[in-house]
Motif scaffolding. Structure first.
Motif, mmCIF file in Angstrom:
data_model
loop_
_atom_site.group_PDB
_atom_site.id
_atom_site.type_symbol
_atom_site.label_atom_id
_atom_site.label_comp_id
_atom_site.label_asym_id
_atom_site.label_seq_id
_atom_site.Cartn_x
_atom_site.Cartn_y
_atom_site.Cartn_z
ATOM 1 N N SER A 1 17.147 28.464 5.807
ATOM 2 C CA SER A 1 18.240 27.838 5.305
ATOM 3 C C SER A 1 17.774 27.592 3.916
ATOM 4 O O SER A 1 18.879 27.932 2.917
ATOM 5 C CB SER A 1 18.486 26.434 5.992
ATOM 6 N N TYR A 2 16.571 27.576 3.553
ATOM 7 C CA TYR A 2 16.302 27.411 2.093
ATOM 8 C C TYR A 2 14.871 27.774 1.955
ATOM 9 O O TYR A 2 13.988 27.777 2.596
ATOM 10 C CB TYR A 2 16.531 26.252 1.335
ATOM 11 N N THR A 3 14.529 28.262 0.572
ATOM 12 C CA THR A 3 13.164 28.692 0.158
ATOM 13 C C THR A 3 13.259 27.938 -1.107
ATOM 14 O O THR A 3 13.978 28.633 -1.928
ATOM 15 C CB THR A 3 12.690 29.928 0.477
ATOM 16 N N ALA B 1 10.457 35.436 4.046
ATOM 17 C CA ALA B 1 10.467 34.159 3.186
ATOM 18 C C ALA B 1 9.077 33.770 2.854
ATOM 19 O O ALA B 1 8.878 33.433 2.054
ATOM 20 C CB ALA B 1 11.383 33.266 4.027
ATOM 21 N N THR B 2 8.277 33.789 3.996
ATOM 22 C CA THR B 2 7.122 33.408 3.736
ATOM 23 C C THR B 2 6.101 34.225 2.741
ATOM 24 O O THR B 2 5.493 33.866 1.964
ATOM 25 C CB THR B 2 6.191 33.386 5.399
ATOM 26 N N GLU B 3 6.198 35.542 2.880
ATOM 27 C CA GLU B 3 5.695 36.515 1.928
ATOM 28 C C GLU B 3 6.075 36.404 0.375
ATOM 29 O O GLU B 3 5.326 36.522 -0.390
ATOM 30 C CB GLU B 3 5.885 38.146 2.449
ATOM 31 N N ALA C 1 3.696 23.188 -4.619
ATOM 32 C CA ALA C 1 3.784 23.643 -3.198
ATOM 33 C C ALA C 1 5.116 24.769 -3.165
ATOM 34 O O ALA C 1 5.925 24.666 -4.001
ATOM 35 C CB ALA C 1 3.953 22.690 -2.005
ATOM 36 N N TRP C 2 5.329 25.254 -2.060
ATOM 37 C CA TRP C 2 6.374 26.117 -1.745
ATOM 38 C C TRP C 2 6.996 25.531 -0.455
ATOM 39 O O TRP C 2 6.342 25.393 0.661
ATOM 40 C CB TRP C 2 6.083 27.478 -1.839
ATOM 41 N N VAL C 3 8.501 25.238 -0.449
ATOM 42 C CA VAL C 3 8.893 24.674 0.914
ATOM 43 C C VAL C 3 9.913 25.879 1.483
ATOM 44 O O VAL C 3 10.540 26.353 0.617
ATOM 45 C CB VAL C 3 9.979 23.325 0.651
ATOM 46 N N ILE C 4 9.806 25.833 2.592
ATOM 47 C CA ILE C 4 10.731 26.842 3.434
ATOM 48 C C ILE C 4 11.405 26.056 4.636
ATOM 49 O O ILE C 4 10.841 25.507 5.305
ATOM 50 C CB ILE C 4 9.857 27.936 4.050
ATOM 51 N N HIS D 1 0.809 29.624 -5.616
ATOM 52 C CA HIS D 1 -0.511 29.557 -5.348
ATOM 53 C C HIS D 1 -0.693 28.246 -4.365
ATOM 54 O O HIS D 1 -1.937 28.257 -3.981
ATOM 55 C CB HIS D 1 -1.499 29.792 -6.300
ATOM 56 N N GLY D 2 0.129 27.508 -4.252
ATOM 57 C CA GLY D 2 -0.053 25.997 -3.505
ATOM 58 C C GLY D 2 0.288 26.198 -1.974
ATOM 59 O O GLY D 2 0.413 27.249 -1.437
ATOM 60 N N PRO D 3 0.095 25.090 -1.404
ATOM 61 C CA PRO D 3 0.547 25.204 -0.024
ATOM 62 C C PRO D 3 1.778 25.427 0.214
ATOM 63 O O PRO D 3 2.642 25.434 -0.457
ATOM 64 C CB PRO D 3 0.052 23.909 0.341
ATOM 65 N N LEU D 4 1.936 25.825 1.448
ATOM 66 C CA LEU D 4 3.232 26.040 2.074
ATOM 67 C C LEU D 4 3.772 25.052 2.928
ATOM 68 O O LEU D 4 3.039 24.676 3.887
ATOM 69 C CB LEU D 4 3.412 27.417 2.847
#
Length: 129
Positions: free
Chosen positions: A18-20, A46-48, A26-29, A55-58
């Motif tokens: 739905s969003y990234t 989206a993860t790639e 951090a990165w939010v998916i 470079h932070g946590p997902l």
């Protein structure tokens, strides 16, 4: 949103991402719907993108996920080998899968984005609630 190129109306399925977006370091998916093997390609894309962009946590927002199968669980565990992964707003069905498989011991879960950022000692992005 990532679009893997197929027409979702043809399958009667909604896209699982739905969003990234970045959220501080951090990165939010955000995921939604029923995430199964036939829709995993978009989650992987989206993860790639997130792995290349940050470079932070997902952090995966699962508040809108009704069901997921072992393919998503496997993806999250494999991604956790490459980068720190945390989940938030996990519903009962997904939480049960995490507990039954033992993945709850590997993938930390939090009530919401704020709790995840606090637990991981990450500041929220400026200008976001």
């Amino acid at each position: 949103m990532v679009n893997s190129g197929h027409m979702f109306d043809d399958f009667g399925q909604t896209p699982p991402v739905s969003y990234t977006r970045p959220e501080g370091p951090a990165w939010v998916i955000g995921l939604c719907g029923d995430v199964e093997l036939d829709l995993l390609e978009e989650v992987e894309a989206a993860t790639e993108q997130a792995l290349r962009s940050s470079h932070g946590p997902l952090l995966f927002d699962l508040r809108e996920v009704g069901f997921c199968d072992s393919s998503l669980l496997n993806h999250l565990l494999l991604t956790n080998r490459r980068r720190q992964v945390a989940l938030f707003a996990v519903g009962g069905t997904v939480q049960r899968l995490l507990e039954v498989t033992g993945a709850a011991q590997i993938l930390p879960t939090y009530a919401d984005l704020g709790a995840a950022l606090t637990a991981l000692s990450l500041p929220p992005a400026q200008g976001r609630p």
